[in-house]
Design a protein around this motif. Sequence first.
Motif: not given
Length: 502
Positions: A349-350, A370-375, A429-430, A435-436
């Motif tokens: 995912f991008s 989840v997004l913070i973990r990806r960072f 999906p995260d 973003a929404s």
Amino acid sequence: MNPKILTILDHYYPEGHPAREILLQHSRMVARKALDAALQIMEEGPDLNFIAEAALLHDIGIGLTHAPGIGCHGKDAYICHGFLGHDILKKEGLPRHALVCERHTGTGLSKEEILKKKLPLPQRDMQPVSLEEEIICYADKFFSKNPGEAGREKPLAIIRSQLARFGDHQLERFDSWHSRFGGTKVKSAGKASWNEFDLIRKLTADKKDPVIPVGPGDDAALLPCLQRPVISTDTQREGVHFLRNWMSFEELGYRAVMATASDLAASFARPVALFVNLGLPPGEREVDILALQQGMLQALGETGGSIAGGNICKAEVLCVDLFMIGEGGEIFPRRSLAKTREGIYVTGFSGDAAAGCHALLSENRKGAEVLIRRFIKPKARFDAAALLSDAGVRCLMDISDGLAGDALHLAKASRLTLALNPDDIPLSPDLLGYASRCGKTPLFFALTGGEDYELLFTAEDSVAEKLSTKLSGITRIGTCLGASEGNITGLPEWATHGFSHG
């Protein structure tokens, strides 16, 4: 950082503008100095993200003034650039940044000074008010845009002499700022809570790797014979790449190694040796430094390779500089090897990491875990790289600067036009949910964010089709077209750049 900042700079100072390079160099140096100053007074709660943004934009108005020596051919006097920049940024919807523009001349100008000296400025107070305005105004005094002086920090004595010509009040205000922001707190912080040689012994104890003939503990390391040595380097600097309240020391160590190793993955190379240079502020706790190392070892356990040496020194802010050496394979992929009619593909995912960083900066962490973990804990894609190597892929790079920026790097290196289809870019999906909630298009994060460390590559469709049976999560996002100077088509107008660490 809000990608709009770079969009504004590119709009008013596009490639070829005679003042562009001087402006960008000066603004970046002011931003770094301002962030260093802010780190001296973290207890006062400076807004580091705003400081970085506003420092980059503080001189946006110079192009409207008459200063041909620095490439500015407007009509107004140079002293007007502050309020002219204010008007630009206010129109762009950045009123807080706009105030920084008009409040950084000297150490600020009062309405009385403007009237008394009959300056061609609006008759209102133009003095720094907020902490962030003071910090940027202070940092700006250290750098000139004049040819021959740009790029060098002025000695303190020169700054004081220049300000004194405009009145004792200017000098007194600067001296007051320098006592707060100039590093005196760091310099007077006393001895570090770590001893260099004791710490080195602890960091290197029981860390010998039989693969490394001579590792940590000697003056230099002796590595095994490498047939195709591949080298990568990366930096994690406090205030630029991370803030302390974002992650633990162990997570920082893990992230630093993965960021460095990602370039080796994108080069089809196997990590062998890692060299670690640590800049440690006085008062840094030994237990935290050892935790940093544990995070590095955890990452190396996944990527392969061992710590073979390094260095420790005192610094004003925490800085982790890594240098990794690996063994290359039969193919050394390059971003300059894309071919006409090949498909453009990405793994994974991008935009997830950029959204995670945005959540941290905006303190909007709920639902963004989840997004913070990806960072915080990215993964170098050695798994995908191995399969791409086996398939003979030759044009490849990791995605560290956002899809728009990295695709442009690839296009320019290969001297091709890349036609991208934003609708095909894979979004998690995260990311869609986040973003929404924050009112942004998810493509904002995918195209202009950074540090996903997924892989961007080109290949014939038949090759990609075979790959997809072994490697899940690869997505075709465009096509390589004919020869050019290196262009991208299909992207929204606002997505003309990628993420910058400068």
